[in-house]
Structure formats: C-alpha cells, structure tokens
Design a protein around this motif. Structure first.
Motif, PDB file in Angstrom:
ATOM      1  N   ASP A   1      47.047 -12.795  24.788  1.00 50.21           N
ATOM      2  CA  ASP A   1      47.369 -11.985  25.967  1.00 50.21           C
ATOM      3  C   ASP A   1      48.834 -12.106  26.363  1.00 50.21           C
ATOM      4  N   ASP A   2      49.480 -13.222  26.006  1.00 50.42           N
ATOM      5  CA  ASP A   2      50.885 -13.425  26.372  1.00 50.42           C
ATOM      6  C   ASP A   2      51.862 -12.846  25.353  1.00 50.42           C
ATOM      7  N   GLY A   3      51.350 -12.126  24.331  1.00 53.09           N
ATOM      8  CA  GLY A   3      52.204 -11.492  23.337  1.00 53.09           C
ATOM      9  C   GLY A   3      52.492 -12.354  22.127  1.00 53.09           C
ATOM     10  N   LEU A   4      52.148 -13.619  22.179  1.00 53.70           N
ATOM     11  CA  LEU A   4      52.309 -14.498  21.025  1.00 53.70           C
ATOM     12  C   LEU A   4      51.102 -14.341  20.106  1.00 53.70           C
ATOM     13  N   TRP A   5      51.201 -14.915  18.921  1.00 55.19           N
ATOM     14  CA  TRP A   5      50.116 -14.864  17.936  1.00 55.19           C
ATOM     15  C   TRP A   5      49.732 -16.276  17.533  1.00 55.19           C
ATOM     16  N   ASP A   6      48.430 -16.543  17.460  1.00 53.80           N
ATOM     17  CA  ASP A   6      47.914 -17.786  16.897  1.00 53.80           C
ATOM     18  C   ASP A   6      47.464 -17.506  15.473  1.00 53.80           C
ATOM     19  N   ILE A   7      47.927 -18.324  14.558  1.00 55.00           N
ATOM     20  CA  ILE A   7      47.507 -18.246  13.173  1.00 55.00           C
ATOM     21  C   ILE A   7      46.723 -19.528  12.891  1.00 55.00           C
ATOM     22  N   ASP A   8      45.431 -19.388  12.712  1.00 55.51           N
ATOM     23  CA  ASP A   8      44.540 -20.524  12.470  1.00 55.51           C
ATOM     24  C   ASP A   8      44.229 -20.594  10.981  1.00 55.51           C
ATOM     25  N   ALA A   9      44.528 -21.730  10.369  1.00 59.41           N
ATOM     26  CA  ALA A   9      44.278 -21.917   8.942  1.00 59.41           C
ATOM     27  C   ALA A   9      43.367 -23.121   8.746  1.00 59.41           C
TER      28      ALA A   9
ATOM     29  N   LYS B   1      58.799 -28.531   3.449  1.00 59.01           N
ATOM     30  CA  LYS B   1      58.821 -29.679   2.540  1.00 59.01           C
ATOM     31  C   LYS B   1      59.797 -30.750   3.012  1.00 59.01           C
ATOM     32  N   GLN B   2      60.937 -30.312   3.536  1.00 59.23           N
ATOM     33  CA  GLN B   2      61.906 -31.293   4.037  1.00 59.23           C
ATOM     34  C   GLN B   2      61.323 -32.104   5.188  1.00 59.23           C
ATOM     35  N   ARG B   3      60.536 -31.470   6.023  1.00 58.96           N
ATOM     36  CA  ARG B   3      60.008 -32.143   7.219  1.00 58.96           C
ATOM     37  C   ARG B   3      58.699 -32.890   6.986  1.00 58.96           C
ATOM     38  N   LEU B   4      57.845 -32.376   6.075  1.00 57.89           N
ATOM     39  CA  LEU B   4      56.489 -32.921   6.008  1.00 57.89           C
ATOM     40  C   LEU B   4      56.001 -33.277   4.603  1.00 57.89           C
ATOM     41  N   ALA B   5      56.895 -33.368   3.635  1.00 56.18           N
ATOM     42  CA  ALA B   5      56.479 -33.752   2.289  1.00 56.18           C
ATOM     43  C   ALA B   5      56.243 -35.255   2.217  1.00 56.18           C
ATOM     44  N   GLY B   6      55.513 -35.661   1.191  1.00 57.43           N
ATOM     45  CA  GLY B   6      55.281 -37.080   0.953  1.00 57.43           C
ATOM     46  C   GLY B   6      54.583 -37.745   2.121  1.00 57.43           C
ATOM     47  N   ILE B   7      55.035 -38.947   2.461  1.00 56.91           N
ATOM     48  CA  ILE B   7      54.372 -39.736   3.494  1.00 56.91           C
ATOM     49  C   ILE B   7      54.628 -39.218   4.910  1.00 56.91           C
ATOM     50  N   ALA B   8      55.491 -38.224   5.054  1.00 55.85           N
ATOM     51  CA  ALA B   8      55.755 -37.644   6.373  1.00 55.85           C
ATOM     52  C   ALA B   8      54.630 -36.719   6.823  1.00 55.85           C
ATOM     53  N   GLY B   9      53.750 -36.326   5.896  1.00 54.83           N
ATOM     54  CA  GLY B   9      52.675 -35.404   6.239  1.00 54.83           C
ATOM     55  C   GLY B   9      51.446 -35.651   5.395  1.00 54.83           C
ATOM     56  N   CYS B  10      50.534 -34.728   5.448  1.00 54.40           N
ATOM     57  CA  CYS B  10      49.313 -34.745   4.642  1.00 54.40           C
ATOM     58  C   CYS B  10      49.494 -33.719   3.528  1.00 54.40           C
ATOM     59  N   THR B  11      49.266 -34.137   2.294  1.00 48.24           N
ATOM     60  CA  THR B  11      49.431 -33.230   1.158  1.00 48.24           C
ATOM     61  C   THR B  11      48.674 -31.928   1.373  1.00 48.24           C
ATOM     62  N   HIS B  12      47.444 -32.024   1.839  1.00 45.63           N
ATOM     63  CA  HIS B  12      46.599 -30.841   1.960  1.00 45.63           C
ATOM     64  C   HIS B  12      47.031 -29.940   3.113  1.00 45.63           C
ATOM     65  N   LEU B  13      47.374 -30.509   4.249  1.00 42.77           N
ATOM     66  CA  LEU B  13      47.854 -29.694   5.374  1.00 42.77           C
ATOM     67  C   LEU B  13      49.185 -29.033   5.040  1.00 42.77           C
ATOM     68  N   THR B  14      50.060 -29.749   4.358  1.00 35.69           N
ATOM     69  CA  THR B  14      51.355 -29.178   3.989  1.00 35.69           C
ATOM     70  C   THR B  14      51.173 -28.062   2.967  1.00 35.69           C
ATOM     71  N   GLU B  15      50.250 -28.249   2.042  1.00 33.94           N
ATOM     72  CA  GLU B  15      49.936 -27.179   1.087  1.00 33.94           C
ATOM     73  C   GLU B  15      49.354 -25.970   1.816  1.00 33.94           C
ATOM     74  N   LEU B  16      48.470 -26.219   2.756  1.00 29.12           N
ATOM     75  CA  LEU B  16      47.879 -25.137   3.539  1.00 29.12           C
ATOM     76  C   LEU B  16      48.951 -24.358   4.297  1.00 29.12           C
ATOM     77  N   ALA B  17      49.910 -25.058   4.844  1.00 29.81           N
ATOM     78  CA  ALA B  17      50.975 -24.405   5.619  1.00 29.81           C
ATOM     79  C   ALA B  17      51.774 -23.420   4.768  1.00 29.81           C
ATOM     80  N   GLN B  18      51.810 -23.625   3.467  1.00 35.07           N
ATOM     81  CA  GLN B  18      52.604 -22.746   2.599  1.00 35.07           C
ATOM     82  C   GLN B  18      52.071 -21.319   2.536  1.00 35.07           C
ATOM     83  N   VAL B  19      50.798 -21.098   2.885  1.00 34.02           N
ATOM     84  CA  VAL B  19      50.260 -19.734   2.870  1.00 34.02           C
ATOM     85  C   VAL B  19      50.541 -18.985   4.163  1.00 34.02           C
ATOM     86  N   LEU B  20      51.047 -19.672   5.172  1.00 32.33           N
ATOM     87  CA  LEU B  20      51.220 -19.048   6.486  1.00 32.33           C
ATOM     88  C   LEU B  20      52.186 -17.862   6.502  1.00 32.33           C
TER      89      LEU B  20
END
Length: 186
Positions: free
Chosen positions: A26-34, A112-131
């Motif tokens: 309603d506020d004009g923004l978009w939620d993308i749920d993955a 990848k710079q922010r969340l690769a390796g131990i900075a993130g979760c492999t699966h969540l970071t992979e999922l983010a790539q389709v966004l």
C-alpha cells in the motif's frame, strides 16, 4: 517443449524448490519473498542427527523490500529447517547487509562481497541471486511498461527488455515481428 525422455530408469533422491513471490504494498514499495527448500526422498543421517524422508533439510526464507528503482530498503531472512539447528539459523540478521544495494547495479557482485563464505549462509546467498530477474519480471507490465500489444510503436523510448536476451535481440526475428520499429539497421 518438454525435456527428452530419460534414457534409463531413475529414482528421485533430492528435491530443491525455489519459490519467489512479489507483492506490491500500500505504501508503493514491493516485497519480494523468496524461499528455498531441500528435501531428501530417503531417510538421511546428518552430523546433527537423522532426518526422515520428506523432511526438509533446508527451509529458508528471504524477504527484500524494494522501491520502484529496485533499491533494497528492507531485508530479512528466516530459517524454519536447517541441518545444524542453533547454528545455521542464527545468520538471518546478516542479511540486513542487502539494504542499500540495487538489484540492477552490480547486485550479484556486491551480494558476494557482503555475504559470501562465513559472512552468510550459502543457501540464502544463492537464493538471493535470483532476486534481480524475478523482480524485473514482477515489475514488467506493472511498474515498467513493456510496450507490448497495440501501442508498442507509439513510444519514443526503446522497450527495456530489448537486447536483454537471445530472443529479444534487436537484430533478430522476434523483434522484427513484435517490435519492428526497433529492429537494428545493418
């Protein structure tokens, strides 16, 4: 056209499902749920214990909120099923690092710079790539005019989707047929 018939009998061992849904707010923004889900078709024994067949090894969620320029203004992650409970499911807050990134401007590199390796979760970071592509699909025809149909040739701006994939290259047949005004002159 479907894939060819397999040449040998086979048995399903693993299923990965990726689901992305886009919501206008309603506020004009978009939620993308993955969501990404991994399921074994057999009883699996992990270091953390047994998982019965059909029980998710991973059931992970990522939500980004974007503005109309595809800049991420909010981000969150949640884990409903993980192989190492109490460890994997603590990384969610790290995904706030996506805030400020733009899905169309070096997103995958910056992710990848922010969340690769131990900075993130492999699966969540992979999922983010389709966004990026999923969000572009959501915006096409709703936020951005694709200039399809009867009024395709009335605009002075080239439709954004041209020259973004093999089929819609401006020196190709699809553009000649559906967007004749924008055919590349050789």
């Amino acid at each position: 056209m479907p894939l060819s018939t397999p040449v040998s009998r086979r048995a399903l061992r693993h299923s990965r499902v990726i689901d992305v849904q886009a919501y206008v707010r309603d506020d004009g923004l978009w939620d993308i749920d993955a969501r990404i889900t991994d399921i074994k078709s057999y009883d699996a024994t992990l270091a953390s214990g047994p998982r019965p067949a059909g029980t998710p090894l991973h059931d992970l969620h990522l939500r980004i909120t974007v503005d109309r320029e595809l800049t991420i203004v909010e981000a969150e992650a949640a884990s409903d099923a993980v192989p190492y409970p109490g460890f994997c499911d603590t990384i969610g807050p790290a995904y706030s690092a996506l805030i400020g990134l733009n899905l169309l401007k070096n997103f995958r590199r910056d992710l990848k710079q922010r969340l690769a390796g131990i900075a993130g979760c492999t699966h969540l970071t992979e999922l983010a790539q389709v966004l990026p592509t999923a969000t572009v699909q959501a915006f096409a025809g709703d936020v951005w005019s694709t200039r399809d149909g009867e009024n395709a040739d009335l605009s002075h701006e080239k439709p954004f989707q041209l020259d973004k994939c093999h089929a819609l290259r401006t020196d190709g047949g699809a553009v000649a047929q559906y967007y004749p005004r924008w055919v590349a002159k050789v």
